[in-house]
Design a protein around this motif. Structure first.
Motif: not given
Length: 304
Positions: A83-85, A92-94, A176-177, A194-197
């Motif tokens: 997880y990245f802020t 967060s990006t997963l 998520v994308i 990579v999953a981005i909200p």
């Protein structure tokens, strides 16, 4: 008093509203996101190759709009979920790293060649997590760099989780994308997803549109600069001819020093300028100092 008529809705005509549709990302923005992450994968492979001292290659495998719950159902446990802020953005990006990649990365960190034929089928330990910190840092750095043209997002590694269904960072219904990339590390293959909200990407929609509007002129300018650079050292054959004159072959064979040839062309007739044998310009003969020259008169339709 006007008569008031009551309106009754037929329940059979009601259509349920899918709240997920409100978070759908336009196709044009999805294409831009895919292009960004193609660059991300390329740079990630270059950085990993230098750091791990083993060849790493990769390609984008797909991009889709989904929910975290649907994503979690397709992730094996134990997983390696990073997880990245995303300051100053919320959420967060997963990044999900396949176990088949975690083991060879750890082997390379320890000085090996990454030729491990079995995946890591257990949770990574605290010691292994510390060993992978440079890898996490590379992911964060490449994400920051690739998103700079759109928005200055400070991706920072936050935590590792191993159970996809248990997290406080995403709700099951959060859209998520998902961008999936297939990587090959030495002889091992695996996937980095990579999953981005989606709500974060919707907030950046205007910046994507602004970038799209400015990208075409910038692209043309870059192309023109490349052409000018290529043309700097390019040499072409240049000839000037008085086209239209004729001579018989028998007269040509009889020519000797001192003979005068009547071309039948006036002295002030325009000359044709050939570039690599192809007529491009016409002009007039003149004298520039002690040098004979041609002044361009008309550029033809096929001029350079």
């Amino acid at each position: 008093m006007p008569e008031v008529t009551s309106l009754t809705l037929d329940p059979s005509t009601e259509v349920p509203f899918d709240f997920r549709q409100s978070s759908q990302i336009p196709e044009t923005q999805l294409e831009a996101i895919r292009a960004l992450h193609e660059t991300f994968v390329h740079h990630l492979c270059e950085s990993l190759s230098l750091t791990l001292r083993v060849e790493v290659t990769g390609t984008i495998a797909g991009l889709e709009q989904t929910t975290y719950g649907e994503l979690a159902e397709n992730l094996a446990a134990p997983a390696c979920l990073l997880y990245f802020t995303m300051q100053p953005q919320e959420g967060s990006t997963l990044v999900d790293v396949s176990p088949s990649l975690v083991a060879p990365i750890l082997d390379c960190v320890l000085g090996g060649n990454g030729k491990i034929v079995f995946p890591l089928e257990r949770e990574i330990t605290d010691i292994e997590q510390a060993m992978l910190e440079e890898f996490f840092g590379i992911l964060a750095h490449e994400l920051r760099e690739v998103w700079k043209p759109v928005s200055a997002i400070d991706f920072q590694f936050a935590s590792v989780e191993t159970t996809p269904q248990v997290t406080q960072r995403f709700a099951a219904g959060d859209p998520v994308i998902l961008i999936a990339a297939d990587l090959r590390l030495g002889e091992n293959e695996g996937r980095v997803s990579v999953a981005i909200p989606a709500f974060t990407l919707k907030l950046l929609r205007q910046k994507f549109e602004s970038r799209s509007e400015t990208r075409k002129p910038a692209s043309r300018d870059k192309e023109q600069a490349v052409l000018e650079k290529l043309a700097t050292g390019l040499k072409l054959d240049l000839d000037c001819t008085l086209q239209g004159s004729n001579i018989r072959l028998c007269d040509l064979l009889k020519l000797k020093t001192g003979d005068v040839i009547d071309t039948g062309i006036a002295c002030d007739s325009p000359v044709t300028i050939l570039v690599n044998g192809v007529p491009k310009f016409s002009g007039d003969v003149t004298v520039e100092g002690a040098t004979q020259a041609v002044v361009l008169r008309v550029a033809s339709a096929s001029a350079l």
